[in-house]
Design a protein around this motif. Structure first.
Motif, PDB file in Angstrom:
ATOM      1  N   VAL A 102      -0.580   0.079  -1.309  1.00  8.68           N
ATOM      2  CA  VAL A 102       0.101   0.472  -2.677  1.00  8.68           C
ATOM      3  C   VAL A 102       0.764  -0.728  -3.038  1.00  8.68           C
ATOM      4  O   VAL A 102       1.219  -1.529  -2.320  1.00  8.68           O
ATOM      5  CB  VAL A 102       0.794   1.801  -2.497  1.00  8.68           C
ATOM      6  CG1 VAL A 102      -0.041   3.169  -2.425  1.00  8.68           C
ATOM      7  CG2 VAL A 102       1.804   1.763  -1.586  1.00  8.68           C
ATOM      8  N   VAL A 103       1.277  -0.871  -4.342  1.00  3.52           N
ATOM      9  CA  VAL A 103       2.091  -1.674  -4.896  1.00  3.52           C
ATOM     10  C   VAL A 103       3.622  -1.662  -4.422  1.00  3.52           C
ATOM     11  O   VAL A 103       4.217  -3.122  -4.434  1.00  3.52           O
ATOM     12  CB  VAL A 103       2.019  -2.181  -6.403  1.00  3.52           C
ATOM     13  CG1 VAL A 103       2.568  -0.919  -7.034  1.00  3.52           C
ATOM     14  CG2 VAL A 103       2.371  -3.191  -6.800  1.00  3.52           C
ATOM     15  N   HIS A 104       4.073  -0.599  -4.223  1.00  2.00           N
ATOM     16  CA  HIS A 104       5.694  -0.639  -3.628  1.00  2.00           C
ATOM     17  C   HIS A 104       6.708  -1.090  -4.923  1.00  2.00           C
ATOM     18  O   HIS A 104       7.339  -1.729  -4.689  1.00  2.00           O
ATOM     19  CB  HIS A 104       5.922  -1.476  -2.612  1.00  2.00           C
ATOM     20  CG  HIS A 104       5.235  -0.866  -1.323  1.00  2.00           C
ATOM     21  ND1 HIS A 104       5.629   0.246  -0.818  1.00  2.00           N
ATOM     22  CD2 HIS A 104       4.292  -1.346  -0.380  1.00  2.00           C
ATOM     23  CE1 HIS A 104       4.706   0.418   0.286  1.00  2.00           C
ATOM     24  NE2 HIS A 104       3.931  -0.347   0.371  1.00  2.00           N
ATOM     25  N   VAL A 150       1.688 -12.012   4.028  1.00  2.00           N
ATOM     26  CA  VAL A 150       0.591 -11.559   3.285  1.00  2.00           C
ATOM     27  C   VAL A 150       0.784  -9.830   3.399  1.00  2.00           C
ATOM     28  O   VAL A 150       0.832  -9.520   4.666  1.00  2.00           O
ATOM     29  CB  VAL A 150      -0.644 -12.082   3.740  1.00  2.00           C
ATOM     30  CG1 VAL A 150      -1.769 -11.231   2.938  1.00  2.00           C
ATOM     31  CG2 VAL A 150      -0.805 -13.689   3.583  1.00  2.00           C
ATOM     32  N   GLY A 151       0.677  -9.232   2.343  1.00  2.00           N
ATOM     33  CA  GLY A 151       0.882  -7.894   2.555  1.00  2.00           C
ATOM     34  C   GLY A 151       2.085  -7.437   2.207  1.00  2.00           C
ATOM     35  O   GLY A 151       2.468  -6.276   2.098  1.00  2.00           O
ATOM     36  N   GLY A 152       3.084  -8.182   2.153  1.00  2.00           N
ATOM     37  CA  GLY A 152       4.566  -7.864   1.997  1.00  2.00           C
ATOM     38  C   GLY A 152       4.493  -7.612   0.216  1.00  2.00           C
ATOM     39  O   GLY A 152       3.572  -7.643  -0.544  1.00  2.00           O
ATOM     40  N   ARG A 153       5.693  -6.916   0.012  1.00  2.77           N
ATOM     41  CA  ARG A 153       6.119  -6.642  -1.346  1.00  2.77           C
ATOM     42  C   ARG A 153       5.859  -7.903  -2.398  1.00  2.77           C
ATOM     43  O   ARG A 153       5.216  -7.376  -3.394  1.00  2.77           O
ATOM     44  CB  ARG A 153       7.368  -5.987  -1.576  1.00  2.77           C
ATOM     45  CG  ARG A 153       7.628  -4.752  -1.049  1.00  2.77           C
ATOM     46  CD  ARG A 153       8.861  -3.953  -1.224  1.00  2.77           C
ATOM     47  NE  ARG A 153       8.942  -2.550  -0.895  1.00  2.77           N
ATOM     48  CZ  ARG A 153       8.702  -1.759   0.169  1.00  2.77           C
ATOM     49  NH1 ARG A 153       8.647  -2.532   1.289  1.00  2.77           N
ATOM     50  NH2 ARG A 153       9.125  -0.344   0.241  1.00  2.77           N
ATOM     51  N   VAL A 154       6.273  -8.990  -2.274  1.00  4.13           N
ATOM     52  CA  VAL A 154       6.290  -9.851  -2.914  1.00  4.13           C
ATOM     53  C   VAL A 154       4.676 -10.338  -3.402  1.00  4.13           C
ATOM     54  O   VAL A 154       4.218 -10.345  -4.558  1.00  4.13           O
ATOM     55  CB  VAL A 154       6.932 -11.284  -2.467  1.00  4.13           C
ATOM     56  CG1 VAL A 154       6.693 -12.525  -3.483  1.00  4.13           C
ATOM     57  CG2 VAL A 154       8.576 -10.909  -2.506  1.00  4.13           C
ATOM     58  N   GLU A 155       4.035 -10.227  -2.268  1.00  2.00           N
ATOM     59  CA  GLU A 155       2.520 -10.602  -2.448  1.00  2.00           C
ATOM     60  C   GLU A 155       1.848  -9.508  -3.217  1.00  2.00           C
ATOM     61  O   GLU A 155       1.020  -9.965  -4.268  1.00  2.00           O
ATOM     62  CB  GLU A 155       1.823 -11.048  -1.172  1.00  2.00           C
ATOM     63  CG  GLU A 155       0.351 -11.504  -1.040  1.00  2.00           C
ATOM     64  CD  GLU A 155      -0.622 -10.520  -0.972  1.00  2.00           C
ATOM     65  OE1 GLU A 155      -1.835 -10.846  -1.138  1.00  2.00           O
ATOM     66  OE2 GLU A 155      -0.281  -9.233  -0.417  1.00  2.00           O
ATOM     67  N   LEU A 156       2.201  -8.283  -2.982  1.00  2.00           N
ATOM     68  CA  LEU A 156       1.631  -7.221  -3.443  1.00  2.00           C
ATOM     69  C   LEU A 156       1.773  -7.313  -5.271  1.00  2.00           C
ATOM     70  O   LEU A 156       1.186  -6.924  -5.955  1.00  2.00           O
ATOM     71  CB  LEU A 156       1.999  -5.973  -3.249  1.00  2.00           C
ATOM     72  CG  LEU A 156       1.512  -5.569  -1.755  1.00  2.00           C
ATOM     73  CD1 LEU A 156       2.056  -4.434  -0.935  1.00  2.00           C
ATOM     74  CD2 LEU A 156      -0.116  -5.359  -1.913  1.00  2.00           C
ATOM     75  N   TRP A 157       3.030  -7.640  -5.317  1.00  2.00           N
ATOM     76  CA  TRP A 157       3.656  -7.731  -6.904  1.00  2.00           C
ATOM     77  C   TRP A 157       2.947  -8.720  -7.470  1.00  2.00           C
ATOM     78  O   TRP A 157       2.600  -8.699  -8.716  1.00  2.00           O
ATOM     79  CB  TRP A 157       5.196  -7.895  -6.920  1.00  2.00           C
ATOM     80  CG  TRP A 157       5.968  -6.815  -6.403  1.00  2.00           C
ATOM     81  CD1 TRP A 157       5.537  -5.576  -5.921  1.00  2.00           C
ATOM     82  CD2 TRP A 157       7.371  -6.984  -5.912  1.00  2.00           C
ATOM     83  NE1 TRP A 157       6.344  -4.574  -5.398  1.00  2.00           N
ATOM     84  CE2 TRP A 157       7.546  -5.485  -5.463  1.00  2.00           C
ATOM     85  CE3 TRP A 157       8.330  -7.783  -6.184  1.00  2.00           C
ATOM     86  CZ2 TRP A 157       8.892  -5.018  -4.925  1.00  2.00           C
ATOM     87  CZ3 TRP A 157       9.838  -7.376  -5.639  1.00  2.00           C
ATOM     88  CH2 TRP A 157       9.797  -6.075  -5.029  1.00  2.00           C
ATOM     89  N   GLU A 158       2.568  -9.940  -6.960  1.00  2.00           N
ATOM     90  CA  GLU A 158       1.745 -11.146  -7.448  1.00  2.00           C
ATOM     91  C   GLU A 158       0.591 -10.512  -7.988  1.00  2.00           C
ATOM     92  O   GLU A 158      -0.068 -10.867  -8.866  1.00  2.00           O
ATOM     93  CB  GLU A 158       1.798 -12.308  -6.673  1.00  2.00           C
ATOM     94  CG  GLU A 158       3.200 -12.977  -6.462  1.00  2.00           C
ATOM     95  CD  GLU A 158       3.253 -14.148  -5.520  1.00  2.00           C
ATOM     96  OE1 GLU A 158       2.257 -14.142  -4.646  1.00  2.00           O
ATOM     97  OE2 GLU A 158       4.240 -14.659  -5.349  1.00  2.00           O
ATOM     98  N   SER A 183      13.686 -14.385   5.143  1.00  2.00           N
ATOM     99  CA  SER A 183      12.823 -14.145   6.213  1.00  2.00           C
ATOM    100  C   SER A 183      12.303 -12.787   6.470  1.00  2.00           C
ATOM    101  O   SER A 183      11.481 -12.633   7.492  1.00  2.00           O
ATOM    102  CB  SER A 183      13.876 -14.548   7.454  1.00  2.00           C
ATOM    103  OG  SER A 183      14.936 -13.382   7.517  1.00  2.00           O
ATOM    104  N   ASP A 184      12.639 -11.993   5.408  1.00  2.00           N
ATOM    105  CA  ASP A 184      11.951 -10.579   5.543  1.00  2.00           C
ATOM    106  C   ASP A 184      10.505 -10.599   5.445  1.00  2.00           C
ATOM    107  O   ASP A 184      10.081 -11.384   4.822  1.00  2.00           O
ATOM    108  CB  ASP A 184      12.484  -9.915   4.732  1.00  2.00           C
ATOM    109  CG  ASP A 184      12.398  -8.252   4.894  1.00  2.00           C
ATOM    110  OD1 ASP A 184      11.333  -7.945   4.257  1.00  2.00           O
ATOM    111  OD2 ASP A 184      12.848  -7.599   5.401  1.00  2.00           O
ATOM    112  N   TYR A 185       9.677  -9.854   6.143  1.00  2.00           N
ATOM    113  CA  TYR A 185       8.265 -10.011   6.062  1.00  2.00           C
ATOM    114  C   TYR A 185       7.738  -9.471   4.577  1.00  2.00           C
ATOM    115  O   TYR A 185       6.732 -10.019   4.112  1.00  2.00           O
ATOM    116  CB  TYR A 185       7.551  -8.862   7.170  1.00  2.00           C
ATOM    117  CG  TYR A 185       7.622  -7.425   6.651  1.00  2.00           C
ATOM    118  CD1 TYR A 185       6.757  -6.841   5.666  1.00  2.00           C
ATOM    119  CD2 TYR A 185       9.157  -6.787   6.864  1.00  2.00           C
ATOM    120  CE1 TYR A 185       6.917  -5.588   5.328  1.00  2.00           C
ATOM    121  CE2 TYR A 185       9.070  -5.361   6.431  1.00  2.00           C
ATOM    122  CZ  TYR A 185       7.986  -4.762   5.758  1.00  2.00           C
ATOM    123  OH  TYR A 185       8.081  -3.507   5.280  1.00  2.00           O
TER     124      TYR A 185
END
Length: 429
Positions: free
Chosen positions: A308-310, A261-269, A254-256
């Motif tokens: 940034v990609v984080h 969109v704009g969360g770490r998982v989306e950025l990593w993708e 449930s974490d953002y």
């Protein structure tokens, strides 16, 4: 003189007093001291010694990574940002790497450098913490200054504080022991106060390796004492620690960072897509923000924010390509294995020097593990602290080899002496 100048330069690069004491900033202490230390190395050092540093396998890999960054500039998404990132931001890292490996050539010098790291930890945690305003960043602790946010603060202290334990483990004087205890405990508390979930995972990895292995060479009784000290520090500050934030790690779905969109998982993708689109040269150093915004515009996304990609590893791979990223990961792996290998030799030797170098390698393994875990959630691939551990791996490998050679030579001389005094090898009557 040259070595002392290097130590002062290292303190400024690692502790960043200019961020905490802002009146120092107009003097550009990091730039000035790096130039002076490099000049002293070139003018005062022998050419053979400098060439010996550059000929090390670790140095060749690191300089090759730097060369790949340079080659990627003409192909970058934003050439000016890439040029400035390579030549203005990363060149000091390269100079620091060469300086460290050139200057730290003995166990005594290594201990002096570790003392500087201990003082840096004290400066950043105690002084930076004391000058912090009462209004934390979003309820989270952030060391004074605008260089690092709370997550970065945890990352810096994770990289530094494990090495302070050396002065608790070995008898280097009461003052150093006291400074080390204060620095380590204050760093531990501040990491908890930052509310950094990547930081707490990094801290957990450090403590697990420390308590469950013999990598640091610390006796069980001292480990228990350390646990008691850290637990006491936690209890004293527990009312200011955001425990609820850390408990969100139990349910990350449930974490953002996972769901929005704009969360770490989306950025990593997005980073993986950029790697596949630019596998050879990447998007250019410091160009991920431009690249991800452009990819969102091309896809007609409503969310076009620069981010940034984080993730330090995806940051490097996406910005310098698969070859450079693979080389970066190879350097990480080889450094980790060097710390692990040297940390294990102490149990097999009776030499005090070997035991000390082994313990130092074990503590470096702890700090590097904390850096690697917390760096997984931050864009710190080009940070001074990655370079610090890459250089420490090269330096400690050289020192251990020299100590091992000296020990084997002494043993050979002793055996030869005993043989000459009793050539037949018969027991003396």
């Amino acid at each position: 003189m040259s070595f002392r100048l290097f130590l002062l330069c290292s303190f400024v690069l690692l502790a960043r007093p200019q961020d905490i004491l802002t009146f120092l900033q107009p003097w550009r202490p990091a730039l000035v001291l790096t130039v002076l230390a490099t000049g002293a190395m070139v003018l005062g050092g022998r050419l053979k010694e400098i060439l010996a540093v550059l000929s090390l396998a670790e140095s060749k890999r690191y300089l090759l990574l730097f060369l790949i960054m340079i080659v990627g500039i003409p192909f970058a998404y934003y050439k000016r940002a890439a040029f400035e990132g390579v030549f203005l931001s990363y060149v000091p890292n390269v100079l620091f790497f060469i300086l460290l490996v050139h200057q730290v050539t003995s166990l005594q010098r290594l201990k002096s450098f570790v003392w500087v790291i201990c003082l840096s930890t004290l400066m950043y945690s105690v002084v930076g913490g004391a000058l912090q305003s009462k209004d934390f960043y979003d309820g989270r602790f952030q060391a004074v200054g605008n260089m690092f946010d709370p997550n970065d603060t945890a990352y810096v202290l994770l990289a530094l504080f494990p090495l302070c334990i050396y002065f608790v483990r070995f008898d280097e004087g009461v003052l150093k022991k006291l400074v080390a205890v204060v620095a380590a405990c204050s760093a531990f508390v501040i990491i908890l106060l930052t509310g950094s979930r990547g930081g707490i995972l990094g801290l957990g990895s450090v403590l697990l390796i420390l308590l469950l292995t013999n990598a640091s060479g610390i006796r069980r009784s001292r480990k228990l004492l350390l646990v008691v000290m850290l637990a006491s520090a936690f209890l004293l500050m527990r009312d200011r620690i955001d425990v609820e934030r850390y408990l969100t790690l139990i349910d990350v779905s449930s974490d953002y960072n996972v769901s929005r969109v704009g969360g770490r998982v989306e950025l990593w993708e997005r980073a993986i897509d950029l790697v596949l689109d630019n596998p050879i040269t990447g998007v250019g150093v410091n160009c991920f923000e431009v690249a991800v915004a452009r990819s969102r515009e091309l896809a007609a996304d409503s969310y076009t924010r620069w981010q940034v990609v984080h993730n330090s590893y995806l940051q490097v791979v996406s910005e310098v390509g698969l070859i450079g990223g693979g080389l970066f990961l190879l350097i990480v792996l080889r450094s980790f294995l060097t710390f692990l290998r040297v940390s294990r030799i102490g149990a097999q030797s009776q030499s005090p020097e070997t035991k000390e170098i082994s313990a130092l390698a074990g503590l470096m393994l702890l700090g590097f593990a904390g850096l690697l875990v917390s760096g997984f959630f931050l864009s710190q691939g080009y940070s001074t602290f990655f370079t610090l551990y890459f250089a420490l791996a090269a330096a400690i490998g050289r020192i251990q080899a020299a100590i091992g050679f000296r020990s084997s030579t002494d043993e050979s001389k002793g055996l030869e002496s005993r043989t000459l005094s009793n050539p037949n090898g018969y027991p003396r009557q």
